[in-house]
Design an enzyme around this catalytic site. Structure first.
Site, mmCIF file in Angstrom:
data_model
loop_
_atom_site.group_PDB
_atom_site.id
_atom_site.type_symbol
_atom_site.label_atom_id
_atom_site.label_comp_id
_atom_site.label_asym_id
_atom_site.label_seq_id
_atom_site.Cartn_x
_atom_site.Cartn_y
_atom_site.Cartn_z
ATOM 1 C CG ASP A 22 -2.061 0.963 1.105
ATOM 2 O OD1 ASP A 22 -2.448 1.293 -0.042
ATOM 3 O OD2 ASP A 22 -2.564 1.419 2.158
ATOM 4 N N GLY A 23 0.305 2.326 -0.584
ATOM 5 C CA GLY A 23 0.958 3.638 -0.540
ATOM 6 C C GLY A 23 1.484 4.139 -1.882
ATOM 7 C CG HIS A 39 -0.763 2.298 -9.291
ATOM 8 N ND1 HIS A 39 -0.883 1.797 -8.013
ATOM 9 C CD2 HIS A 39 -1.837 3.097 -9.476
ATOM 10 C CE1 HIS A 39 -1.997 2.266 -7.466
ATOM 11 N NE2 HIS A 39 -2.596 3.055 -8.327
ATOM 12 C CB SER A 67 -8.740 -5.316 -2.960
ATOM 13 O OG SER A 67 -9.381 -4.076 -3.200
ATOM 14 C CB THR A 68 -13.120 -7.862 -4.425
ATOM 15 O OG1 THR A 68 -12.974 -7.727 -3.003
ATOM 16 C CG2 THR A 68 -12.760 -9.291 -4.799
ATOM 17 C CD GLU A 69 -13.265 -4.998 -1.117
ATOM 18 O OE1 GLU A 69 -14.120 -5.888 -1.143
ATOM 19 O OE2 GLU A 69 -12.070 -5.244 -0.867
ATOM 20 C CG LEU A 132 10.458 -17.079 -4.572
ATOM 21 C CD1 LEU A 132 10.291 -17.125 -3.061
ATOM 22 C CD2 LEU A 132 11.421 -15.946 -4.940
ATOM 23 C CB SER A 191 -7.571 -3.510 3.215
ATOM 24 O OG SER A 191 -7.307 -2.306 3.897
#
Ligand code: IPE
Ligand code: IPE
Ligand code: MG
Length: 235
Positions: A22-23, A39, A67-69, A132, A191
């Site tokens: 985030d951020g 981004h 996210s879905t939101e 990985l 979130s």
């Protein structure tokens, strides 16, 4: 081994780390740039951080990418993120060879464009024998994941369910719960990320904005993990 000589080598106690990346938007705004610029840099940093986690011996990295939101954001921002994703997928084949990455995308892929779905299926397939494990949470929401899991179980005909049934029906059925969940950007919340899987995860919140998260920050996070005493309800 990574270049930083302070780099800790982790053991099996820290096999799975998850990041709420985030951020990005605030990082760009601080530079008087559009959020989409954040981004782009966030995506670059994501590659660096995943590679570094692999270098220090972490076996599983999970990142919250969309996210879905997040569909509720302005269309141009959503479009930019989807374009970055598409470009990223084009680099995965090379990244997979260079850094031994096995890709898994967790979330509901069915609403993505057919082209994105095809690219995702391709990179998952070609990387399936790598070491990985990188879970990219995309169109991911923990509640949607849990509802989806319950529906799968109902369809299987079960009338009584166990915790293991639920874990096995989640998008993350192929891996253990995260040992540590890190959120950048200063907000202290999950979130809608890995709500079931976070049962006993150590949580770590930092004000550092995602595009600025550095290898040194990862070293600090690892150090903090080893300073914690995990008790699982016991004494
Ligand atoms: C995280 O950064 C990336 C996504 C949610 C896709 P944000 O875009 O949420 O950045 P802030 O929180 O607005 O600064
Ligand atoms: C969480 O960040 C989602 C991702 C990092 C992909 P958000 O920026 O969407 O979360 P909120 O809105 O601050 O809770
Ligand atoms: Mg945010």
């Amino acid at each position: 081994m990574a270049e930083s000589n302070k780099a800790p080598l982790v053991d099996e106690r820290l096999s799975h780390i998850a990041f709420i990346m985030d951020g990005n938007g605030r990082w760009a705004s601080k530079k008087m740039m559009p959020r989409t610029f954040g981004h782009k840099h966030g995506a670059e940093n994501f590659k660096k951080i995943v590679q570094y986690c692999g270098d220090i011996g972490i076996k599983i990295v999970t990142v919250y990418a969309f996210s879905t939101e997040n569909w509720g954001r302005p269309q141009n921002e959503v479009d930019t993120i989807m374009n970055l994703l598409s470009e990223y997928l084009d680099t995965c084949e090379r990244e997979m060879e260079e850094h031994n990455i096995r890709y898994r995308f967790i979330g509901d892929m069915s609403v993505l464009t057919p082209e994105l779905q095809r690219k995702i299926a391709y990179v998952e397939e070609i990387s399936k024998d790598k070491d990985l494990l990188l879970n990219v949470a995309l169109n991911y929401g923990s509640r949607a994941e849990i509802v989806n899991a319950f529906n799968k179980i109902v369809k299987s005909g079960k009338t009584e369910i166990t915790e293991a049934d639920i874990s096995d029906a989640l998008y993350t059925a192929h891996c253990p719960d995260p040992d540590m969940i890190v959120r950048t950007g200063g907000d202290i919340r999950l979130s809608n990320f890995l709500l079931w899987q976070a049962q006993y995860s150590e949580l770590y919140f930092t004000d550092v904005l995602w595009p600025d998260l550095s290898k040194e920050n990862i070293n600090e996070i690892v150090q903090e993990f080893y300073n914690r005493k995990r008790k699982y309800g016991k004494v």
